[in-house]
Enzyme design. Structure first.
Site, PDB file in Angstrom:
ATOM      1  CB  THR A  77      25.036  24.588  13.472  1.00 39.58           C
ATOM      2  OG1 THR A  77      24.251  25.307  14.437  1.00 39.58           O
ATOM      3  CG2 THR A  77      25.856  23.531  14.194  1.00 39.58           C
ATOM      4  CB  THR A 235      15.067  18.222  11.116  1.00 39.52           C
ATOM      5  OG1 THR A 235      15.519  17.547  12.298  1.00 39.52           O
ATOM      6  CG2 THR A 235      13.604  17.891  10.870  1.00 39.52           C
ATOM      7  CB  ALA A 236      20.516  16.581  10.469  1.00 37.90           C
ATOM      8  NE  ARG A 237      23.781  20.948   6.472  1.00 34.38           N
ATOM      9  CZ  ARG A 237      24.994  21.483   6.364  1.00 34.38           C
ATOM     10  NH1 ARG A 237      25.796  21.530   7.408  1.00 34.38           N
ATOM     11  NH2 ARG A 237      25.410  21.973   5.212  1.00 34.38           N
ATOM     12  CD  GLU A 266      18.943  22.442   1.777  1.00 35.24           C
ATOM     13  OE1 GLU A 266      18.511  21.497   2.466  1.00 35.24           O
ATOM     14  OE2 GLU A 266      19.508  23.432   2.287  1.00 35.24           O
ATOM     15  CG  HIS A 288      17.362  24.050   5.315  1.00 39.22           C
ATOM     16  ND1 HIS A 288      18.534  23.621   4.760  1.00 39.22           N
ATOM     17  CD2 HIS A 288      17.633  24.221   6.649  1.00 39.22           C
ATOM     18  CE1 HIS A 288      19.474  23.536   5.684  1.00 39.22           C
ATOM     19  NE2 HIS A 288      18.951  23.894   6.843  1.00 39.22           N
ATOM     20  CB  VAL A 289      11.370  26.259   7.390  1.00 39.10           C
ATOM     21  CG1 VAL A 289      11.478  27.046   6.101  1.00 39.10           C
ATOM     22  CG2 VAL A 289      10.381  25.097   7.234  1.00 39.10           C
TER      23      VAL A 289
END
Length: 321
Positions: A77, A235-237, A266, A288-289
């Site tokens: 996204t 849990t976004a960015r 990351e 990042h899962v």
């Protein structure tokens, strides 16, 4: 006869090997690279008509070396890895993936919320240390356990994922507040001022994109407004929260806990400020899962190929530029 389109996938390993990536339904040649380093991008896309990337940046310099490039299909996204200005100058279309994670990210969000709200990590670590064996009774109360019902959930970002998180919150009996834009003078009737969300929430969850105006959206000044010592969930960015300020807020007790699935860099470097939080039961970091349920990833892969096919037909979808 139209020449086959050359499609280059720069980072196939960002999707699990069991994910089915079907071939597009038009004449093409597909080149798949498991990973691509920054210095390899220009060479690898030099004769590409279509580039697929998940996390590999496509810069202006790389674009200059790709005279045939017509489409960059982002397998995610977020699209801040693409130089949109350079694409605009060349007339290159950029598409992304949308609404594939409306179950998996909210579920991961609430897994973090529940684990922190009920001190799951703290009690697990306590049992592992032998505290239950030594307690002499059927239970003990060393760590706080709080209900979600009756508490306030503040959500920053009212897109499809933010709305799905709100629905779960309401199902738990939570009062839901959607935050208006930070610093905005006018707020939509369905939202409340950004600062009020910080002041009144018991849980704050981030579901907005990373843009110049949202970088470090939450910093020391914002933590100072959090009167109810909320949980902060991201849990976004990475980059939405000033990570050093988060460490200080947690250590000072300005917030009750934090659950993160993302970091600014990351993978996280071994000298990252979060490393000092790793033994704390009120901090959870996952790699990042949140997006990565098998069902969601397959939906992403299917949508990715559909985006490419629709572009080839002249009816592009999910265009960000």
């Amino acid at each position: 006869m139209t020449a086959p389109q050359h499609i280059v996938f720069l980072d196939r390993e960002t999707l699990p090997p069991e994910t089915i990536l079907r071939e597009p339904g038009f004449p093409h040649r597909l080149t798949i690279h498991p990973r691509t380093a920054a210095h390899q991008v220009a060479e690898r896309i030099a004769d590409a008509d279509i580039v697929i990337t998940n996390k590999v940046p496509v810069t202006a310099d790389s674009i200059r070396h790709a005279p045939r490039l017509k489409l960059i299909a982002v397998a995610a996204t977020g699209y801040d890895i693409i130089d949109l200005t350079a694409c605009a100058e060349r007339g290159i279309t950029v598409s992304n993936i949308r609404d594939y994670a409306v179950n998996t990210v909210p579920e991961h969000t609430f897994a973090l919320i529940l684990a922190l709200r009920r001190s799951i990590l703290a009690y697990h670590q306590s049992v592992a240390r032998g505290d239950w064996v030594r307690s002499g009774q059927f239970c003990y109360f060393d760590y706080p356990v709080r209900n979600l019902a009756g508490s306030t959930l503040g959500i920053i970002g009212s897109g499809s994922i933010g709305q799905a998180v709100a629905n779960l919150g309401r199902a738990f009996g939570m009062r839901v507040l959607f935050a208006g834009r930070k610093g905005a003078a006018d707020v939509a009737p369905s939202h409340v001022p950004f600062e009020k969300v910080l002041e009144e929430s018991d849980v704050i969850s981030l579901h907005c994109p990373l843009r110049p105006e949202t970088r470090n959206l939450i910093g020391a000044d914002e933590f100072a407004l959090m009167k109810r010592r909320p949980l902060l969930i991201n849990t976004a960015r990475g980059g939405l929260v000033d990570e050093s300020a988060l460490c200080e807020a947690l250590e000072k007790g300005q917030i009750a806990g934090a659950g993160f699935d993302v970091t600014t860099r990351e993978p996280m470097p071994d000298d990252h400020s979060f490393m000092r939080l790793m033994d704390r039961p009120d901090f959870i970091l996952t790699p990042h899962v949140a997006w990565s349920s098998r069902e969601a990833i397959q939906a992403l892969a299917d949508q990715l190929i559909e985006n490419i096919e629709l572009f080839h037909k002249g009816t592009p979808r999910n265009v960000v530029r």
